[in-house]
Design an enzyme around this catalytic site. Structure first.
Site, mmCIF file in Angstrom:
data_model
loop_
_atom_site.group_PDB
_atom_site.id
_atom_site.type_symbol
_atom_site.label_atom_id
_atom_site.label_comp_id
_atom_site.label_asym_id
_atom_site.label_seq_id
_atom_site.Cartn_x
_atom_site.Cartn_y
_atom_site.Cartn_z
ATOM 1 N N ASP A 200 57.703 18.952 12.016
ATOM 2 C CA ASP A 200 58.694 17.877 12.106
ATOM 3 C C ASP A 200 58.773 17.205 10.729
ATOM 4 O O ASP A 200 58.186 17.699 9.745
ATOM 5 C CB ASP A 200 58.383 16.915 13.267
ATOM 6 C CG ASP A 200 57.150 16.047 13.022
ATOM 7 O OD1 ASP A 200 56.479 16.206 11.970
ATOM 8 O OD2 ASP A 200 56.850 15.202 13.886
ATOM 9 N N CYS B 126 52.733 18.367 12.465
ATOM 10 C CA CYS B 126 53.418 17.093 12.698
ATOM 11 C C CYS B 126 52.528 16.004 12.097
ATOM 12 O O CYS B 126 51.695 16.292 11.237
ATOM 13 C CB CYS B 126 53.734 16.887 14.180
ATOM 14 S SG CYS B 126 52.313 16.758 15.284
ATOM 15 N N THR C 2 50.122 14.137 13.502
ATOM 16 C CA THR C 2 48.732 14.224 13.957
ATOM 17 C C THR C 2 48.316 15.627 14.407
ATOM 18 O O THR C 2 47.126 15.897 14.571
ATOM 19 C CB THR C 2 48.536 13.313 15.181
ATOM 20 O OG1 THR C 2 49.491 13.717 16.185
ATOM 21 C CG2 THR C 2 48.739 11.849 14.828
ATOM 22 N N HIS D 68 36.068 31.049 19.339
ATOM 23 C CA HIS D 68 35.722 30.792 20.740
ATOM 24 C C HIS D 68 36.927 30.774 21.668
ATOM 25 O O HIS D 68 36.857 31.281 22.783
ATOM 26 C CB HIS D 68 34.975 29.453 20.872
ATOM 27 C CG HIS D 68 33.562 29.517 20.373
ATOM 28 N ND1 HIS D 68 32.611 28.568 20.683
ATOM 29 C CD2 HIS D 68 32.928 30.423 19.580
ATOM 30 C CE1 HIS D 68 31.454 28.884 20.124
ATOM 31 N NE2 HIS D 68 31.624 29.997 19.426
ATOM 32 N N HIS E 27 33.405 34.399 25.745
ATOM 33 C CA HIS E 27 34.608 33.659 25.349
ATOM 34 C C HIS E 27 35.850 34.290 25.979
ATOM 35 O O HIS E 27 36.780 33.596 26.376
ATOM 36 C CB HIS E 27 34.725 33.618 23.827
ATOM 37 C CG HIS E 27 33.533 33.022 23.167
ATOM 38 N ND1 HIS E 27 33.121 31.735 23.418
ATOM 39 C CD2 HIS E 27 32.630 33.555 22.298
ATOM 40 C CE1 HIS E 27 32.016 31.481 22.715
ATOM 41 N NE2 HIS E 27 31.703 32.571 22.035
HETATM 42 C C1 RB5 Z 1 56.289 11.311 14.357
HETATM 43 O O1 RB5 Z 1 56.378 9.979 13.944
HETATM 44 C C2 RB5 Z 1 54.945 11.580 15.012
HETATM 45 O O2 RB5 Z 1 54.887 10.941 16.252
HETATM 46 C C3 RB5 Z 1 54.727 13.076 15.148
HETATM 47 O O3 RB5 Z 1 54.780 13.649 13.894
HETATM 48 C C4 RB5 Z 1 53.384 13.513 15.739
HETATM 49 O O4 RB5 Z 1 52.312 12.882 15.100
HETATM 50 C C5 RB5 Z 1 53.253 13.494 17.184
HETATM 51 O O5 RB5 Z 1 52.233 13.912 17.739
#
Ligand code: RB5
Length: 159
Positions: free
Chosen positions: A14, A71, A73, A104, A139
């Site tokens: 993203d 993304c 996180t 694993h 596994h």
């Molecule tokens: C976008 O702001 C953020 O929410 C997205 O990149 C991600 O971290 C979602 O899990």
């Protein structure tokens, strides 16, 4: 980067992961992987499920051997990708977890958080995951159980 029996990697991000995705793409291509880049191609805000879906479908349908999603996180991408049949997506923001995800859990999609790790670290995490060799044995038994849980899911009643 050690190449295994697979060579085609689906990649997407993203807006939060776009720049790190470009670095990962460059590295993978330099090391001889074929990369299918599903976007996004700018820093303009987009919705991560739209991109996770493209990579997960590509891996689920065996168009790609593995997938990488970036993304902010790594969480939203993994949550979305794991809705697809046969997908084992793992959020890995450190190299040890990435290695374990390969060895694993045979994770076929790796998700990284560009707001958690910098581009160099993200590339190192991808390398570690690609180096990892699935251990099989106990596994395999465990991921077979995951597949069985997926198969046994009843259809939800219409709401
Ligand atoms: C976008 O702001 C953020 O929410 C997205 O990149 C991600 O971290 C979602 O899990």
């Amino acid at each position: 980067m050690a190449k295994k029996g697979y060579s085609r990697i689906a990649l997407a991000a993203d807006h939060a992961g776009y720049q790190v995705k470009e670095r990962i793409k460059e590295t993978l291509q330099q090391e001889g992987f074929e990369v299918i880049d599903f976007g996004t191609h700018t820093a303009e805000s987009v919705d991560y499920p739209d991109y996770a879906k493209l990579v997960a479908q590509s891996v689920s349908q065996a168009e790609s051997d593995r997938g990488v999603l970036v993304c902010g996180t790594g969480l939203g991408m993994a949550i979305t990708a794991n809705k697809f049949r046969g997908i084992r997506a793992a959020t890995c923001n450190d190299a040890y977890t990435a290695r374990m995800a390969a060895e694993h859990t045979d994770a076929n999609v790796l998700c990284v958080g560009a707001r958690v790790v910098d581009a160099d670290h993200a590339v190192a995490i991808v390398r570690e995951w690609l180096k990892g060799k699935f251990g099989g044995g106990r596994h395999q038994r465990r991921i077979d159980k995951i597949a069985e849980i997926e198969r046994a899911q009843p259809a939800l009643p219409a709401r």
